[in-house]
Write an enzyme that holds these catalytic residues in place. Structure first.
Site, PDB file in Angstrom:
ATOM      1  N   SER A   6       0.863  -1.183   0.000  1.00  0.00           N
ATOM      2  CA  SER A   6       0.000   0.000   0.000  1.00  0.00           C
ATOM      3  C   SER A   6       0.898   1.232   0.000  1.00  0.00           C
ATOM      4  O   SER A   6       2.111   1.146   0.253  1.00  0.00           O
ATOM      5  CB  SER A   6      -0.910   0.033   1.236  1.00  0.00           C
ATOM      6  N   HIS A  47       2.506   1.490   3.415  1.00  0.00           N
ATOM      7  CA  HIS A  47       3.675   0.636   3.584  1.00  0.00           C
ATOM      8  C   HIS A  47       4.866   1.167   2.784  1.00  0.00           C
ATOM      9  O   HIS A  47       6.020   1.068   3.222  1.00  0.00           O
ATOM     10  CB  HIS A  47       3.344  -0.796   3.169  1.00  0.00           C
TER      11      HIS A  47
END
Length: 406
Positions: free
Chosen positions: A179, A182
């Protein structure tokens, strides 16, 4: 030791501050209350009512006689960050102060850009403040196991010894995050390693697994010391969400097949890991990585554990598989190493039925505050947000951030 906890009003930051204060350290916390603002923006709230930071700090002082200093401001404001570090003069900085939800970062372009700017710029300001004010400060940064993704090889603790065409080297473990949140953590890790290499600062990157639990002994001392507990689709970690669903006889919602495997740890182990990292600082110029989790489970296994705990009490719980809103492998190899913290003395709290019962018991006490509609995922990795999230981000920013030092 003088310890500055950034993000000290949050789910993990507040318990960490209390634990460190309880064991005798001089602690200060910093926050801009953006996390509370996200609730307003996204139309969610902590299941457990939480007091203001000012009330929490006052209650802690009344109960223990220990004072916790507070700094109110935004790490993206370099002037604020520098003033805070100079004034408090910490020996260690624990950095939790970032937007921490993958779904939030995937709502749309604005939320992705905000997440990356907030996290990366704030972290850079902290690095520069350490380098220019006191390079001896030990930075303990909360990263995430999600930085690694799910590679088809064993996940080492931060570094990888490789051999290629007859030559060998030691490199940072390859990252394949899932994501924009992240990804921001990956950028942080690379920036910290670079700062250690060029400026000679010292840092420990704690790649943390998924945290569960309602609190630690210090937060349980008084209702005004409780930390937040999230169960919704944006902020709720999977085991906390399952326990919340079970408490109101709602099906446990597993995304996809449920084979997604991750590292998990009890919130009590989070605060102990941070303490162990600080008590055993790396050398100047060293970038150290610990994988911070205690057990590995698939999502399906966690659902079965919660279901079995309820059956033990004669209660039926159903498991429902939903279309996976995330773009991820649902069946994969996963074997992550996590030895360093054990070597430093961590004694893990393993996931037991008694812990599941305790979490469900807390949820049952506040179950009138649960809004079942928030169990349904509203953010799809491929299509962004679906539905109304409440107040716009611009409004949230105005109410959440209070500049200056206090």
């Amino acid at each position: 030791m003088k310890i500055l906890v950034l993000g000290g009003d949050g789910y993990l930051g507040w318990p960490t501050a209390l634990h460190l204060s309880a064991v005798g350290h001089e602690v200060a916390v910093a926050d801009n209350f953006a996390r509370r603002g996200y609730d307003y923006e996204m139309g969610v709230d902590s299941l457990t009512p939480i007091e203001t930071l000012q009330t929490r700090v006052s209650t802690w002082r009344q109960l223990t006689g220990q004072s916790i200093a507070t700094y109110i401001g935004d790490l993206c404001d370099a002037d604020f960050t520098y003033r805070m570090v100079r004034e408090f003069a910490p020996e260690a900085i624990v950095h939790y102060a970032e937007q921490r939800a993958a779904p939030y970062s995937m709502v749309d372009r604005k939320h992705a850009v905000y997440t990356q700017m907030n996290n990366v710029v704030g972290n850079l300001n902290v690095l520069y403040a350490i380098a220019e004010i006191d390079p001896d400060i030990h930075l303990v940064k909360l990263g995430t196991m999600g930085e690694y993704g799910t590679p088809n090889i064993d996940i080492e603790e931060g570094w990888l010894e490789i051999e290629h065409k007859g030559r060998t080297d030691r490199v940072l473990f390859p990252k394949r995050p899932g994501s924009f949140y992240h990804l921001s953590k990956v950028h942080d890790s690379h920036n910290i390693e670079f700062a250690c290499r060029i400026w000679g600062i010292r840092a420990t990157d704690l790649n943390q697994g998924v945290v569960y639990g309602t609190g630690i002994p210090e937060t349980d001392m008084h209702g005004e010391l409780r930390t937040r507990f999230d169960y919704d689709d944006i902020w709720g970690t999977v085991l906390n969400r399952f326990c919340s669903q079970a408490a109101i006889d709602y099906p446990l919602t597993v995304y996809g097949e449920g084979g997604q495997t991750r590292g998990f740890l009890d919130i009590r182990d989070t605060v102990r890991c941070v303490e162990l990292a600080m008590l055993n600082a790396p050398e100047r110029g060293e970038f150290r990585v610990f994988n911070q989790f205690t057990e590995q489970f698939s999502v399906r296994e966690l659902a079965e554990r919660v279901k079995a705990a309820r059956v033990h009490h004669g209660l039926e719980t159903k498991i429902e598989h939903l279309p996976n809103p995330r773009s991820e492998l649902e069946t994969h190899y996963y074997n992550a190493k996590h030895q360093h913290l054990l070597d430093l003395g961590l004694v893990p709290h393993k996931l037991e039925d008694s812990l599941i019962d305790r979490v469900i018991g807390l949820v049952e006490h506040y179950k009138k505050r649960i809004r079942p509609a928030l169990f349904v995922p509203r953010v799809d990795w491929r299509r962004g947000a679906r539905g109304d999230f409440g107040k716009p981000a611009a409004k949230r920013r105005r109410v959440a951030v209070a500049p200056g030092i206090r």
